[in-house]
Write a protein that holds these residues in place. Structure first.
Motif, PDB file in Angstrom:
ATOM      1  N   THR A  25       3.285  -0.420  20.404  1.00 35.41           N
ATOM      2  CA  THR A  25       3.223  -0.074  19.220  1.00 35.41           C
ATOM      3  C   THR A  25       1.567   0.596  18.878  1.00 35.41           C
ATOM      4  OG1 THR A  25       1.182  -1.665  18.260  1.00 35.41           O
ATOM      5  CG2 THR A  25       3.943  -2.560  18.545  1.00 35.41           C
ATOM      6  N   PRO A  26       1.904   1.414  17.384  1.00 37.66           N
ATOM      7  CA  PRO A  26       0.994   2.344  16.874  1.00 37.66           C
ATOM      8  C   PRO A  26      -0.810   1.855  16.978  1.00 37.66           C
ATOM      9  CG  PRO A  26       3.168   1.992  15.384  1.00 37.66           C
ATOM     10  CD  PRO A  26       3.339   1.169  16.526  1.00 37.66           C
ATOM     11  N   HIS A 100       3.730   1.503   9.812  1.00 36.01           N
ATOM     12  CA  HIS A 100       2.163   2.129  10.247  1.00 36.01           C
ATOM     13  C   HIS A 100       2.475   3.707  10.284  1.00 36.01           C
ATOM     14  CE1 HIS A 100      -1.139   3.487  13.132  1.00 36.01           C
ATOM     15  NE2 HIS A 100      -1.155   2.857  13.210  1.00 36.01           N
ATOM     16  N   PRO A 101       1.625   4.570   9.474  1.00 39.51           N
ATOM     17  CA  PRO A 101       2.316   5.981   9.589  1.00 39.51           C
ATOM     18  C   PRO A 101       2.373   6.808  10.650  1.00 39.51           C
ATOM     19  CG  PRO A 101       0.056   5.174   7.911  1.00 39.51           C
ATOM     20  CD  PRO A 101       0.323   4.079   9.766  1.00 39.51           C
ATOM     21  N   MET A 187       8.633   3.104   3.549  1.00 39.42           N
ATOM     22  CA  MET A 187       8.522   2.515   4.853  1.00 39.42           C
ATOM     23  C   MET A 187       6.740   2.542   5.646  1.00 39.42           C
ATOM     24  SD  MET A 187      10.992   0.807   5.417  1.00 39.42           S
ATOM     25  CE  MET A 187      11.123   0.534   7.280  1.00 39.42           C
ATOM     26  N   THR A 188       6.086   3.425   4.969  1.00 40.72           N
ATOM     27  CA  THR A 188       5.018   3.574   5.595  1.00 40.72           C
ATOM     28  C   THR A 188       4.002   3.192   4.475  1.00 40.72           C
ATOM     29  OG1 THR A 188       5.326   5.710   6.404  1.00 40.72           O
ATOM     30  CG2 THR A 188       2.781   5.055   5.884  1.00 40.72           C
ATOM     31  N   LEU A 189       2.686   2.411   5.148  1.00 41.38           N
ATOM     32  CA  LEU A 189       1.762   1.359   4.299  1.00 41.38           C
ATOM     33  C   LEU A 189       0.933   2.202   5.100  1.00 41.38           C
ATOM     34  CD1 LEU A 189       2.681  -2.352   5.278  1.00 41.38           C
ATOM     35  CD2 LEU A 189       3.054  -0.829   2.984  1.00 41.38           C
ATOM     36  N   PRO A 190      -0.469   3.260   4.250  1.00 42.86           N
ATOM     37  CA  PRO A 190      -1.338   3.487   4.496  1.00 42.86           C
ATOM     38  C   PRO A 190      -2.585   2.909   5.399  1.00 42.86           C
ATOM     39  CG  PRO A 190      -0.005   4.898   3.063  1.00 42.86           C
ATOM     40  CD  PRO A 190       0.807   3.447   3.177  1.00 42.86           C
ATOM     41  N   LYS A 193      -3.469   2.560   9.508  1.00 43.03           N
ATOM     42  CA  LYS A 193      -4.248   2.989   9.678  1.00 43.03           C
ATOM     43  C   LYS A 193      -5.885   2.881   9.876  1.00 43.03           C
ATOM     44  CE  LYS A 193      -3.387   7.968  10.763  1.00 43.03           C
ATOM     45  NZ  LYS A 193      -3.151   9.131  10.086  1.00 43.03           N
ATOM     46  N   ASP A 194      -6.039   2.158   9.168  1.00 47.32           N
ATOM     47  CA  ASP A 194      -7.309   1.312   9.122  1.00 47.32           C
ATOM     48  C   ASP A 194      -7.734   0.035   8.995  1.00 47.32           C
ATOM     49  OD1 ASP A 194      -9.724   2.193   8.830  1.00 47.32           O
ATOM     50  OD2 ASP A 194     -10.127   2.455   7.125  1.00 47.32           O
ATOM     51  N   ILE A 195      -6.601  -0.796   9.500  1.00 50.07           N
ATOM     52  CA  ILE A 195      -6.381  -1.880   9.975  1.00 50.07           C
ATOM     53  C   ILE A 195      -8.005  -2.827  10.355  1.00 50.07           C
ATOM     54  CG2 ILE A 195      -6.392  -2.600  11.723  1.00 50.07           C
ATOM     55  CD1 ILE A 195      -3.159  -4.247   9.955  1.00 50.07           C
TER      56      ILE A 195
END
Length: 213
Positions: A25-26, A100-101, A187-190, A193-195
């Motif tokens: 995954t990303p 993921h972005p 479909m992108t949850l910004p 990226k900073d989870i």
């Protein structure tokens, strides 16, 4: 002869190694570990069995486990890769990875196609599109007349159904999204990226709420 040592850490059923999930995954390993903390929280919100049930998924999305919504049902069904009625940790991470972005746009387009393909026929049919439009409008608290909804569906089909056979296949969908990229904007949850920052604070605040008497 080597020995197998136990760390004493008890994982949920369906737990997978963060390093393995990070490769597929990303997400980074630390992000997968942060997702595991969130997963444990969600999977014990109603039934404490280490799996996310549909009611728990509804509760996470809407803060109301009894609020049925076709959109939420479809998302749950697509996250439930094994189709056994629950979401395990590996399924949770792999499915979230699409949002993921840094995930490939092609993956987002495919996921969105499957979202609209309610009956899993490999095509988006007119009635399926209408059902999803109504569900999304309902989720946005928008009320449109039947005539306006029909116009939206008709316009979409006239633009997307290139072959004119009354259904949209995956290639037609890809071409349609290429011309209308806003279709996959959600479909992108910004914050994914900073989870490592976002989710621990979410989990922490939830625990504080629960501890209040």
């Amino acid at each position: 002869m080597g020995c197998v040592c136990s760390t004493g850490v008890k994982h949920t059923p369906g737990y997978e190694d963060p390093a393995l999930l990070a490769k597929e995954t990303p997400f980074t390993v630390s992000e997968v570990e942060a997702l595991y903390e969130l997963f444990k929280k969600l999977s014990s919100s109603i039934i404490n069995d280490g799996r996310i049930h549909k009611e728990e998924f509804q509760l996470a999305l809407f803060r109301n486990r009894n609020r049925r919504n076709l959109f939420a049902d479809r998302i749950f069904d697509l996250f439930d890769l094994k189709r056994n009625g629950v979401i395990e940790f590996g399924e949770f991470v792999r499915s979230l990875g699409v949002f993921h972005p840094n995930a490939p746009v092609e993956d987002k387009i495919t996921f969105a196609f499957r979202l609209y393909d309610l009956r899993r026929t490999g095509f988006i049919e007119r009635e399926e599109l209408k059902e999803m439009v109504i569900a999304l409008l309902h989720e946005s608290d928008l009320v449109l007349s039947e005539d306006v909804i029909e116009t939206i569906v008709e316009k979409t089909f006239s633009d997307a159904d290139i072959k004119g056979d009354g259904k949209i296949d995956e290639d037609e969908w890809k071409q349609f999204v290429a011309k209308n990229p806003s279709l996959i904007k959600n479909m992108t949850l910004p914050y994914l990226k900073d989870i490592t920052l976002a989710f621990p604070s979410f989990v922490l605040s939830t625990e504080v709420e629960e501890s209040e008497i």
